[in-house]
Scaffold this motif. Structure first.
Motif, PDB file in Angstrom:
ATOM      1  N   LEU A 235       0.750  -1.322   0.221  1.00 37.33           N
ATOM      2  CA  LEU A 235       0.538  -0.311   0.136  1.00 37.33           C
ATOM      3  C   LEU A 235       0.871   1.421   0.152  1.00 37.33           C
ATOM      4  O   LEU A 235       0.467   1.901  -0.720  1.00 37.33           O
ATOM      5  CB  LEU A 235      -1.338  -0.315   1.351  1.00 37.33           C
ATOM      6  N   VAL A 236       1.792   1.634   0.687  1.00 33.83           N
ATOM      7  CA  VAL A 236       2.910   2.862   0.185  1.00 33.83           C
ATOM      8  C   VAL A 236       3.375   2.758  -0.745  1.00 33.83           C
ATOM      9  O   VAL A 236       4.044   3.894  -1.206  1.00 33.83           O
ATOM     10  CB  VAL A 236       4.335   2.373   2.174  1.00 33.83           C
ATOM     11  N   TYR A 237       3.438   1.389  -1.107  1.00 30.78           N
ATOM     12  CA  TYR A 237       4.501   1.598  -2.933  1.00 30.78           C
ATOM     13  C   TYR A 237       3.543   2.460  -3.584  1.00 30.78           C
ATOM     14  O   TYR A 237       3.586   3.393  -4.115  1.00 30.78           O
ATOM     15  CB  TYR A 237       4.558  -0.587  -3.028  1.00 30.78           C
ATOM     16  N   LEU A 238       2.528   1.732  -3.161  1.00 30.47           N
ATOM     17  CA  LEU A 238       1.508   2.578  -4.840  1.00 30.47           C
ATOM     18  C   LEU A 238       0.743   3.240  -4.050  1.00 30.47           C
ATOM     19  O   LEU A 238       0.854   4.517  -5.445  1.00 30.47           O
ATOM     20  CB  LEU A 238      -0.630   1.662  -4.672  1.00 30.47           C
ATOM     21  N   GLY A 239       1.126   4.214  -2.945  1.00 33.82           N
ATOM     22  CA  GLY A 239       1.225   5.235  -2.235  1.00 33.82           C
ATOM     23  C   GLY A 239       1.798   6.353  -3.270  1.00 33.82           C
ATOM     24  O   GLY A 239       0.960   7.877  -3.328  1.00 33.82           O
ATOM     25  N   VAL A 240       3.310   5.807  -3.258  1.00 34.82           N
ATOM     26  CA  VAL A 240       4.743   7.120  -2.971  1.00 34.82           C
ATOM     27  C   VAL A 240       4.101   6.848  -4.276  1.00 34.82           C
ATOM     28  O   VAL A 240       4.619   7.921  -5.342  1.00 34.82           O
ATOM     29  CB  VAL A 240       5.707   5.984  -2.064  1.00 34.82           C
ATOM     30  N   ARG A 241       3.798   5.701  -5.496  1.00 31.15           N
ATOM     31  CA  ARG A 241       3.617   5.727  -6.799  1.00 31.15           C
ATOM     32  C   ARG A 241       2.629   7.131  -6.963  1.00 31.15           C
ATOM     33  O   ARG A 241       3.399   7.450  -8.135  1.00 31.15           O
ATOM     34  CB  ARG A 241       3.754   4.259  -7.146  1.00 31.15           C
ATOM     35  N   LEU A 242       1.953   6.517  -6.189  1.00 30.79           N
ATOM     36  CA  LEU A 242       1.377   7.953  -7.106  1.00 30.79           C
ATOM     37  C   LEU A 242       1.280   9.258  -6.890  1.00 30.79           C
ATOM     38  O   LEU A 242       1.031  10.381  -7.998  1.00 30.79           O
ATOM     39  CB  LEU A 242      -0.706   7.728  -5.976  1.00 30.79           C
ATOM     40  N   ILE A 243       1.941   9.850  -5.877  1.00 30.80           N
ATOM     41  CA  ILE A 243       1.793  10.707  -5.233  1.00 30.80           C
ATOM     42  C   ILE A 243       3.387  11.585  -5.857  1.00 30.80           C
ATOM     43  O   ILE A 243       3.239  12.131  -6.386  1.00 30.80           O
ATOM     44  CB  ILE A 243       2.106  11.462  -3.543  1.00 30.80           C
ATOM     45  N   LEU A 244       4.272  11.003  -6.621  1.00 31.92           N
ATOM     46  CA  LEU A 244       5.369  11.265  -7.758  1.00 31.92           C
ATOM     47  C   LEU A 244       4.708  10.772  -8.998  1.00 31.92           C
ATOM     48  O   LEU A 244       6.286  11.485  -9.744  1.00 31.92           O
ATOM     49  CB  LEU A 244       6.493   9.900  -7.096  1.00 31.92           C
ATOM     50  N   ALA A 245       3.615  10.128  -9.073  1.00 30.97           N
ATOM     51  CA  ALA A 245       3.667  10.175 -10.595  1.00 30.97           C
ATOM     52  C   ALA A 245       3.029  11.873 -11.075  1.00 30.97           C
ATOM     53  O   ALA A 245       2.305  12.706 -10.565  1.00 30.97           O
ATOM     54  CB  ALA A 245       1.768   9.735 -11.113  1.00 30.97           C
ATOM     55  N   LYS A 246       4.135  11.854 -12.199  1.00 31.12           N
ATOM     56  CA  LYS A 246       3.707  13.218 -13.516  1.00 31.12           C
ATOM     57  C   LYS A 246       2.604  12.777 -13.723  1.00 31.12           C
ATOM     58  O   LYS A 246       2.278  12.530 -14.285  1.00 31.12           O
ATOM     59  CB  LYS A 246       5.049  12.973 -14.365  1.00 31.12           C
ATOM     60  N   ALA A 247       1.998  14.521 -13.868  1.00 32.80           N
ATOM     61  CA  ALA A 247       0.940  14.773 -14.114  1.00 32.80           C
ATOM     62  C   ALA A 247       0.679  15.037 -15.537  1.00 32.80           C
ATOM     63  O   ALA A 247       1.771  15.439 -16.240  1.00 32.80           O
ATOM     64  CB  ALA A 247       0.353  16.467 -13.594  1.00 32.80           C
ATOM     65  N   GLN A 248      -0.376  14.331 -16.946  1.00 35.17           N
ATOM     66  CA  GLN A 248      -0.419  13.952 -17.952  1.00 35.17           C
ATOM     67  C   GLN A 248      -1.446  15.250 -17.968  1.00 35.17           C
ATOM     68  O   GLN A 248      -2.424  15.473 -17.955  1.00 35.17           O
ATOM     69  CB  GLN A 248      -0.462  12.678 -18.037  1.00 35.17           C
ATOM     70  N   GLY A 249      -0.716  16.031 -19.805  1.00 34.34           N
ATOM     71  CA  GLY A 249      -1.369  16.749 -19.941  1.00 34.34           C
ATOM     72  C   GLY A 249      -2.745  15.984 -20.860  1.00 34.34           C
ATOM     73  O   GLY A 249      -2.259  14.757 -21.307  1.00 34.34           O
TER      74      GLY A 249
END
Length: 206
Positions: free
Chosen positions: A83-97
């Motif tokens: 769950l931490v892995y999913l959370g960190v990956r989501l937080i660090l995900a690059k916003a997409q146009g």
């Protein structure tokens, strides 16, 4: 299973499904990122995990896990880490146009199913919960297989309806945020933090 017992199961399953947790967060994230209809793939992965949990409990393995502190702790930490892995990956995900999303496409159905499976599967408390919950609706003086089929069928149908028509549909109210990169970053931060928060609960609340 008598009608009164089944109605009790229906009510309990509904309340349990409406309880916010990692599955609900995962469903809302899928709905936001891949669309309401395609979020069903993640929900189906979560149901596959529930089916495995019930099979484990029915086979008696759940009792062994609940009585083995080491096994329970290992699974608990593995689930929290995922769950931490999913959370960190989501937080660090690059916003997409909009152009980026069109080029890269949405997440595959297999990936959503797999993540949904692991989100629910790596939750040892689900095994312990089903270990305590299942015997309330299974009569030892009646054939076991029909009872288990009704039991798991009710739980899965209720959870699909709640996850898809409530949590996934609720995520649509946030859809305006996904139209901008800033909105995407805010939502990723919020949902990523929620994943980590659930992981912390899994670790620190016994």
């Amino acid at each position: 299973m008598t009608l009164s017992l089944w109605l009790s199961l229906l009510g309990a399953s509904t309340l349990i499904s409406f309880t916010p947790g990692a599955g609900a967060i995962n469903t809302m994230t899928n709905s936001l990122n891949s669309g309401f209809r395609r979020s069903l793939w993640g929900i189906m992965g979560q149901q596959a995990a529930l089916l495995i949990h019930v099979m484990v409990v029915a086979a008696g393995v759940g009792l062994l896990v609940s009585r083995s502190p080491m096994a329970f702790t290992l699974i608990r930490y593995a689930g929290a880490a995922y769950l931490v892995y999913l959370g960190v990956r989501l937080i660090l995900a690059k916003a997409q146009g909009a152009d980026d999303i069109a080029v890269q496409g949405r997440e595959s159905a297999v990936a959503m199913f797999r993540r949904g499976l692991w989100v629910n599967l790596l939750n040892p408390k689900a095994i312990v919960f089903f270990l305590a919950f299942t015997p309330q609706f299974i009569r030892l003086d009646a054939p076991a297989l029909p009872q288990y089929l009704i039991f798991i069928g009710t739980i899965i149908v209720v959870d699909i309806v709640v996850m898809w028509l409530f949590f996934a549909a609720s995520a649509k109210s946030f859809s305006r945020f996904t139209a901008t990169e800033r909105g995407q970053r805010i939502l990723n931060l919020c949902f990523g933090t929620l994943f980590i928060f659930v992981a912390a609960l899994l670790i620190f609340i016994h």
